[in-house]
Design an enzyme around this catalytic site. Structure first.
Site, short mmCIF file in Angstrom:
data_model
loop_
_atom_site.label_atom_id
_atom_site.label_comp_id
_atom_site.label_asym_id
_atom_site.label_seq_id
_atom_site.Cartn_x
_atom_site.Cartn_y
_atom_site.Cartn_z
N HIS A 102 0.84 -1.20 0.00
CA HIS A 102 0.00 0.00 0.00
C HIS A 102 0.87 1.25 0.00
O HIS A 102 2.09 1.17 0.19
CB HIS A 102 -1.00 0.00 1.17
CG HIS A 102 -0.39 -0.01 2.54
ND1 HIS A 102 0.28 1.07 3.09
CD2 HIS A 102 -0.41 -0.97 3.52
CE1 HIS A 102 0.66 0.79 4.32
NE2 HIS A 102 0.27 -0.45 4.60
N CYS A 161 3.61 -4.43 6.52
CA CYS A 161 3.25 -4.26 5.11
C CYS A 161 4.40 -3.65 4.32
O CYS A 161 5.43 -3.28 4.88
CB CYS A 161 2.01 -3.37 4.99
SG CYS A 161 0.53 -4.10 5.72
#
Length: 218
Positions: free
Chosen positions: A162, A189
């Site tokens: 992301h 992430c």
């Protein structure tokens, strides 16, 4: 008649006459200058901004935007993103040691991206595949952070690619964005710049292989 009040007024008049209007201005000016000096002194005493180090022994592709000129609104390379329809065997290679993400076909690097992985080795290493979950924006209340253009690669929404994080209103957190390509800053992430992540979101297909490896040393 209030003699105390008259006496007080007389004293003020006498003070002004003795001091003179110029002296009154000087006192007012001196007071203002003290405030300005105190304000400027406070500015001087502010701690200098922390310089984020770059990973050691990193040699970027000649097409890469220099890290000093790169920010979260910039594509990592000056060339076009690859057309994945022409590269059916392409896969994603995340190198934690260099804080880079590569789109590869075999040993050929099709595109290189600045990235930021998990702090304290929080990004899982291994071989995974792009999962079905993806979206334009999310926000997680416990961390008080969100991001755009997320794509899941592990545990169906737990580990994602992301953008660099945002606040609740969707504004990018610049202190975290500055770590892209330099050091780990996520909770596991993979952070990317906005253009890079948007390309991943719009182009990387379901099932594409993801390889994550390496150890970060500042």
């Amino acid at each position: 008649m209030d003699y105390k009040k008259i006496s007080g007024i007389a004293i003020i008049v006498l003070f002004i006459a003795t001091l003179g209007y110029g002296g009154y201005q000087a006192v007012a000016s001196q007071t203002k200058d003290v405030k300005v000096e105190a304000r400027d002194s406070a500015k001087v005493k502010k701690a200098p901004k922390k310089e984020v180090p770059s990973p050691k022994n990193v040699k970027d592709d000649k097409d890469m935007v220099p890290l000093k000129d790169f920010d979260y609104n910039t594509a990592s390379e000056k060339k076009d993103y690859p057309n994945l329809a022409e590269h059916p065997d392409a896969f994603i290679d995340v190198d934690i040691a260099t804080q880079r993400m590569y789109i590869k076909e075999g040993k050929t690097v099709l595109y290189e991206m600045y990235a930021s992985t998990g702090k304290k080795d929080a990004t899982p290493k291994g071989t995974y595949h792009i999962q079905g979950e993806r979206g334009e924006f999310f926000y997680t209340q416990p961390l008080k952070l969100g991001a755009y253009y997320w794509v899941s690669f592990l545990n169906h929404g737990e580990y994602l690619f992301h953008t660099t994080p945002t606040d609740e209103q969707g504004n990018y957190v610049e202190s975290i964005a500055k770590t892209l390509g330099r050091e780990p800053s996520s909770h596991g992430c993979i952070h990317l710049s906005v253009p890079d992540c948007k390309w991943v979101y719009e182009n990387v297909p379901y099932g594409m292989k993801v390889v994550i490896h390496g150890d970060f040393k500042a």
